[in-house]
Structures are given as structure tokens and as C-alpha cells.
Scaffold this motif. Structure first.
Motif, mmCIF file in Angstrom:
data_model
loop_
_atom_site.group_PDB
_atom_site.id
_atom_site.type_symbol
_atom_site.label_atom_id
_atom_site.label_comp_id
_atom_site.label_asym_id
_atom_site.label_seq_id
_atom_site.Cartn_x
_atom_site.Cartn_y
_atom_site.Cartn_z
ATOM 1 N N UNK A 106 104.434 37.322 -37.751
ATOM 2 C CA UNK A 106 104.435 38.687 -36.947
ATOM 3 C C UNK A 106 104.070 38.427 -35.580
ATOM 4 N N UNK A 107 104.350 39.100 -34.535
ATOM 5 C CA UNK A 107 103.754 39.151 -33.217
ATOM 6 C C UNK A 107 102.648 39.847 -33.094
ATOM 7 N N UNK A 108 101.452 39.383 -32.642
ATOM 8 C CA UNK A 108 100.090 40.133 -32.673
ATOM 9 C C UNK A 108 99.611 40.159 -30.876
ATOM 10 N N UNK A 109 99.277 41.474 -30.782
ATOM 11 C CA UNK A 109 98.327 41.704 -29.250
ATOM 12 C C UNK A 109 97.164 40.752 -29.378
ATOM 13 N N UNK A 160 103.664 49.957 -39.776
ATOM 14 C CA UNK A 160 105.273 49.740 -39.910
ATOM 15 C C UNK A 160 105.615 48.308 -40.270
ATOM 16 N N UNK A 161 104.876 47.597 -41.136
ATOM 17 C CA UNK A 161 105.011 46.380 -41.732
ATOM 18 C C UNK A 161 104.949 45.419 -40.364
ATOM 19 N N UNK A 162 104.062 45.436 -39.589
ATOM 20 C CA UNK A 162 103.829 44.701 -38.322
ATOM 21 C C UNK A 162 104.709 44.536 -37.041
ATOM 22 N N UNK A 163 105.478 45.820 -37.253
ATOM 23 C CA UNK A 163 106.239 45.959 -35.755
ATOM 24 C C UNK A 163 105.422 46.453 -34.594
ATOM 25 N N UNK A 164 104.289 47.281 -34.935
ATOM 26 C CA UNK A 164 103.537 47.812 -33.848
ATOM 27 C C UNK A 164 102.114 47.723 -34.406
#
Length: 354
Positions: A237-240, A270-274
Motif C-alpha cells: 500500500x502507498x503510504x504518505x 477504502x482499503x488503503x487507497x487514501x
């Protein structure tokens, strides 16, 4: 750095820049402690404790030097159970009132079939290294082979940091340097999961959670790996935020909450999308979390605070602070057990510590 927190930290030279003392995963050499039974503690309820789990009406807690404690009165009194190892135990979970697993330093995995009265060693770092080496040879992956050979050469010096138990026979363990294995026969045999995880840097894996077909692995340097097919495959997952996450929860379908370094808490619906950051009252590392019966989440941190998630912020429970906290466990009556460098404290639903 306190002696208690040093039980689960790396040598400073091995720690990633900016990581948190007390939760970096490399361990000192364990030597004979891996095979030496735990000694009786003079005052076990006030020793260093790291995690607890429910086993039917009983609570089982684990900690330094192979310490295993049990309480049959909701954490008001404790007695020590024998354990076949003296290395620190970092996590424990039960499938039911009888069957459970505990993990710890030296790659140790213990199993019980009688509610934590007696424990049997099912895995350690020496066997993990051999399992990884056999799998790497079979795969023909040169990088995996090099990594496995390094595990063999290093010896059993790498801790396991979390365990998830599905039933009496099935469990998954994760730990330092990307170690991840699963058993489907109560710990008799183990299958490596390393190839399923997008973790080429072999980052430490701190937390493992499961909800239905969803599996979540949280680790250092912002690593989050999500599976939506029962653990058969994972995506990163892309993380900020790129700091380490030491705990995670899956409160509802599609909802993910992770927490860790410097009080960073992030939530996705949303399951890691944002992702949205949750405000924390102090920039102190969150070490553990739990979900209460009503679905609400509680967290503990190194400042000795118990924190409840309310809306978009963490709010301290009354009656704080406590000693630096390593773990938290929710009891059926709404009370909490806070696990610290000075043992276990029961906190009632109104926030009073006992």
C-alpha cells in the motif's frame, strides 16, 4: 533507553535512521537462553510484560525471559506457568480456551493445548533458517538463497514480533528482517511466506492482523502489505508516512488503522487507497492497540498513556500516565490490562488503574 525496552530493540548501529528505541527488532544473541526453561519469577506480576491474550475465561500474558503468566480473575491476580525457553516473548494469541501460540526472541514459537498451563516449543531461529534455505534452494532464487544462507550463518538472533491464530491448527508468525511463516498443523511443520510479501529490503514486520479474507502486515519505514485473498498474495500500500508502524487494526470491512513512530496514527476507509492522519496528543510512539466490544479502538504509548480513538483524534483516558506501555488487552467487562515495564495494571471502564 530502559533495560525493559532494550529487550526488543536493536543495537543502535543496526537501527534504521529515525526509528524508535524499544521497537527496533534486532535482538542480541540469545545463546543458551533459547533452550533453557524460564526461571520462577519472584514477583511475576511486576516483571516486564509485553503482550496478553484471552483464553476463554483466562488471561495469559507474556514477557521478558520466557515469562508466561495466567489470571483467572480478570487480571486481579496472577500465577506463573512453566515455559521451555528463557528468551523474551513478544506476542501471544489463542484460538479458543485451550489452543494458543506465543512468539519471541530467537525466532521461538511456543504452543499450548491446555489454556496456557504447559507450553511446547514448535519453532526457533535455527529451524527457521533451515526452512528458508530449503525453500530458496527449491525456488532457484539467487537473492532468496543469499538471504537464507545469511540466516543460517547468523544463528537464532532474530525475534518474531507478532502471531495471528486462526484456529487450533493454523497460525502465522512475522518478525525481524521480513521473516514470515505459517503452520496448518499446530506447529509441526511451517511454510515460509517471504515470497508472498513485497519486501525486498527485508524490513522488519511488527504487526499482523486478519479480518475475513483480508490480511494486513505492518512494518518499518511505512511498510504496509494487504491481502484480499486470504493471505495467498499481498500488495504494498502507498503510504504518505514513511516511519515505522508498530500496531494495526482492521475495525471494519475496508477500514485500516495503523500507528507507530512519534505518535503517528493513520486511517483508511477504502482499503488503503487514501489515508487521513489521526491527531495524537503527544509525539510519542504508539506501541500497541486493541479493539473493544463496541468496536472502538484503544492505543497505548511509550509515555504511559492509554488513548481512545474519538472521531479524528486520540483522547487520553483519565488517570494517566502509567509507566511506558508495551501492550494492551481488552477484558470482557470493559476493563483494560495495560502491560508495562513494571508489570500489568488493570484499568476499569472509567479509567481508574488498579
Amino acid at each position: 533507553l530502559s533495560p525493559a525496552l532494550a529487550l526488543v530493540c536493536a543495537a543502535a548501529a543496526a537501527a534504521p535512521v529515525g526509528d524508535v528505541p524499544g521497537r527496533v527488532a534486532q535482538a542480541a544473541p540469545v545463546g543458551d537462553a533459547l533452550d533453557r526453561p524460564a526461571l520462577d519469577a519472584r514477583d511475576p506480576a511486576h516483571a516486564v510484560l509485553l503482550a496478553a491474550a484471552q483464553a476463554g475465561p483466562r488471561v495469559v500474558a507474556v514477557g521478558e525471559r520466557g515469562l508466561v503468566l495466567a489470571s483467572d480473575d480478570g487480571g486481579r491476580s496472577w500465577h506463573q506457568a512453566p515455559a521451555p525457553t528463557s528468551v523474551s516473548l513478544t506476542a501471544v494469541r489463542f484460538a479458543d480456551a485451550l489452543h494458543g501460540f506465543a512468539v519471541g526472541h530467537g525466532g521461538v514459537v511456543l504452543a499450548t493445548t491446555d489454556g496456557g498451563k504447559r507450553w511446547t516449543k514448535k519453532l526457533d531461529g535455527r529451524r527457521i533458517a533451515q526452512i528458508e534455505l530449503d525453500a530458496a534452494k527449491q525456488s532457484g532464487d539467487a537473492a532468496a538463497l543469499k538471504s537464507a544462507e545469511r540466516l543460517v550463518a547468523d544463528g537464532p538472533d532474530k525475534p518474531l514480533l507478532d502471531v495471528w491464530v486462526l484456529d487450533a491448527q493454523r497460525a502465522v508468525v512475522v518478525g525481524a528482517y521480513g521473516i514470515a511463516l505459517a503452520t496448518q498443523d499446530g506447529g509441526a511443520t511451517w511454510t515460509p511466506w517471504r515470497a508472498r510479501l513485497d519486501n525486498p529490503k527485508e524490513l522488519h514486520l511488527y504487526a499482523l492482523r486478519q479480518r475475513g479474507e483480508q490480511w494486513l502486515v505492518a512494518g518499518e519505514q511505512g511498510l504496509l502489505l494487504l491481502s484480499t485473498d486470504g493471505g495467498r498474495s499481498f500488495k504494498r500500500l502507498a503510504m504518505p508516512y514513511k516511519g515505522s508502524f508498530f500496531t494495526a487494526e482492521l475495525p471494519a470491512d475496508g477500514e485500516i488503522v495503523v500507528a507507530g513512530l512519534r505518535g503517528n496514527v493513520w486511517r483508511s476507509m477504502d482499503a488503503g487507497a487514501s489515508w487521513t492522519q489521526i491527531a495524537s496528543p503527544v509525539p510519542v510512539s504508539v506501541t500497541a492497540s486493541a479493539q473493544r466490544a463496541d468496536g472502538s479502538l484503544v492505543f497505548v504509548n511509550q509515555a504511559g498513556m492509554v488513548l481512545g480513538l474519538q472521531g479524528a483524534a486520540l483522547r487520553p483516558w483519565p488517570g494517566q500516565p502509567l509507566p511506558p506501555l508495551n501492550g494492551v488487552h481488552v477484558l470482557g467487562d470493559g476493563a483494560l490490562l495495560a502491560l508495562s515495564i513494571h508489570g500489568v495494571r488493570r484499568i476499569d471502564a472509567a479509567g481508574a488503574a488498579r
